[in-house]
Design a protein around this motif. Structure first.
Motif, short mmCIF file in Angstrom:
data_model
loop_
_atom_site.label_atom_id
_atom_site.label_comp_id
_atom_site.label_asym_id
_atom_site.label_seq_id
_atom_site.Cartn_x
_atom_site.Cartn_y
_atom_site.Cartn_z
N LYS A 1 -87.39 -41.45 -36.14
CA LYS A 1 -86.69 -40.61 -37.12
C LYS A 1 -85.89 -39.51 -36.41
CE LYS A 1 -90.50 -39.42 -39.28
NZ LYS A 1 -91.46 -40.08 -38.35
N SER A 2 -86.55 -38.81 -35.48
CA SER A 2 -85.84 -37.75 -34.74
C SER A 2 -84.72 -38.35 -33.90
CB SER A 2 -86.79 -36.99 -33.82
OG SER A 2 -87.78 -36.34 -34.58
N THR A 3 -85.01 -39.46 -33.25
CA THR A 3 -83.98 -40.10 -32.42
C THR A 3 -82.77 -40.47 -33.27
OG1 THR A 3 -85.74 -40.95 -31.00
CG2 THR A 3 -83.56 -41.97 -30.79
N PHE B 1 -81.82 -32.10 -41.03
CA PHE B 1 -83.06 -31.32 -40.85
C PHE B 1 -84.11 -32.22 -40.21
CE2 PHE B 1 -81.03 -29.22 -44.45
CZ PHE B 1 -81.31 -27.87 -44.27
N ASP B 2 -84.67 -31.78 -39.08
CA ASP B 2 -85.75 -32.57 -38.48
C ASP B 2 -87.08 -31.86 -38.68
OD1 ASP B 2 -87.24 -34.41 -37.17
OD2 ASP B 2 -86.32 -34.14 -35.20
N GLU B 3 -87.83 -32.30 -39.66
CA GLU B 3 -89.13 -31.70 -40.01
C GLU B 3 -89.07 -30.17 -40.00
OE1 GLU B 3 -92.59 -33.42 -38.40
OE2 GLU B 3 -91.66 -35.36 -38.07
N PRO B 4 -88.24 -29.60 -40.87
CA PRO B 4 -88.01 -28.15 -40.82
C PRO B 4 -89.24 -27.30 -41.13
CG PRO B 4 -87.07 -29.08 -42.81
CD PRO B 4 -87.49 -30.24 -41.96
MG MG Z 1 -89.77 -36.56 -35.01
#
Ligand code: MG
Ligand code: ADP
Length: 368
Positions: free
Chosen positions: A40-42, A161-164
């Motif tokens: 997901k982050s990638t 937004f990455d896991e804000p």
């Molecule tokens: Mg992640």
């Protein structure tokens, strides 16, 4: 607005993204959920070129970001803002300086212009009073709201937004989610990787379930959370359990509600105290919510992942905000039993009707 085709990313022999295809339209709010380590982050980092994709294409407003040499990549990238789990503020700059530095250095704004707009943005996220503070003086929730203001200062067309809220104390999650919700209301296009399932359900126009480097299933929040079609999605979303009760009039059956809820709680080893609190809140709050104007829906959601119990009440908008009007002793209970308390007008995703929604997260005193 953005078209992603056959996006692949490998790290050495490890394939992290394997043929991701998706179109993002202007105004969409897309939540990405899925187990950790699935890319997901990638995916977000490839989208704004913090990571270089191995192959595939990303087209923004008709311009190919990856292959065409003539394209002004920095300009296209500036259309995308990113908010990280870890805030990434400049620690040696004040909150206002953090919000002004981008517009001054990259957009060529004057200091005065940048500061005027910066203060407006800080006001919008409730942080104007802290404009002169240094990041070290802020709580996690305040840091993240400052980071959102900084992101907005660059006038992005889309925010990633990455896991804000993952790095925040539970008590500060809701202040950040409220800011994101306000942006959604203003029509901002957003892609949000999150573990906050009830938030994802309420705020998104579309939910992507990612697993093992692909978008395994996607749909509306109801499709993904209530009626997932594929096996792994089902396993993932069913880790969050739901209890639903409809109150139609003042003559609702409190004893049946209690008994059913007790059964639900027994399954998940919730402590006697948590159950007591949840039932007390339902009973006392329902006494102060005008009944008989339409169905009032009561949800309890238990998340195995977080071990948290959420309570949600949906009622017709004709009631107006109700928590503020409750007697002090009821309000005191709400605030002492819950880590987060929110009330806002919303659209019920199931039928598009406007509702007044109360979201509570109860303190968890779990027995294992
Ligand atoms: Mg992640
Ligand atoms: P998620 O955000 O869904 O938890 P990530 O995108 O962070 O997943 O990571 C997916 C996989 O890619 C993980 O196995 C992780 O170890 C690996 N990975 C991420 N970044 C790098 C990197 N820079 N170098 C090598 N492997 C990486």
């Amino acid at each position: 607005m953005i078209q992603i085709r056959n996006l692949k990313k490998t790290f050495g022999s490890l394939t992290v993204l394997n043929d991701v295809n998706i179109d993002i339209k202007r105004g969409e709010v897309i939540s990405i959920i899925g187990p950790s380590g699935t890319g997901k982050s990638t995916f977000l980092r490839c989208l704004n070129l913090l990571e270089e994709p191995t192959s595939g294409s990303i087209i923004i407003d008709g311009e190919e970001l990856l292959s065409d040499q003539k394209v002004d990549a920095p300009r296209l990238r500036r259309k995308m803002g990113m908010v990280f789990q870890s805030f990434n503020l400049f620690d040696h700059l004040s909150v206002l300086e953090n919000v002004c530095i981008g517009p001054i250095k990259l957009l060529g704004k004057s200091k005065i212009e940048a500061a005027q707009r910066g203060l407006k943005l800080l006001k919008m996220v409730g942080m104007k009073e802290k404009a002169r503070s240094m990041p070290a003086e802020l709580s996690g929730g305040q840091k993240q709201r400052a980071a959102i203001a900084r992101c907005l200062s660059m006038n992005p067309e889309i925010i990633l937004f990455d896991e804000p809220t993952s790095a925040l104390d539970p008590t500060m999650v809701s202040e950040v989610l409220s800011v994101i919700r306000a942006l959604a209301k203003q029509g901002m296009t957003m892609v949000i990787v999150t573990h906050e399932m009830s938030f994802a359900r309420n705020v998104s126009t579309r939910v992507l379930y990612m697993d093992q480097g692909v978008i395994y299933e996607q749909g509306t929040p109801e499709e993904i959370f209530d009626n997932p079609q594929r096996e792994r999605t089902r396993v993932f979303v069913n880790r969050i359990r739901d209890f639903h009760y409809v109150v139609q009039s003042e003559d609702y059956d409190l004893y049946a509600l209690e008994a059913e809820f007790q059964q639900f709680c027994n399954k998940y080893f919730l402590s006697e105290q948590t159950v007591q609190h949840a039932v007390t809140l339902a009973e006392e709050m329902l006494q102060h919510i005008p009944l008989g104007h339409g169905d009032v829906h009561l949800y309890y959601r238990y998340s195995e992942k977080n071990g948290t119990l959420d309570m949600e009440i949906l009622m017709p908008t004709s009631t107006g905000p109700v928590i503020e009007k409750m007697p002090p002793e009821v309000k005191a209970k709400i605030y002492s039993f819950c880590t987060t308390v929110e009330e806002y007008e919303d659209v019920d995703v199931r039928d598009g009707v406007h509702v007044n929604r109360i979201c509570l997260e109860l303190h968890n005193t779990q027995l294992k």
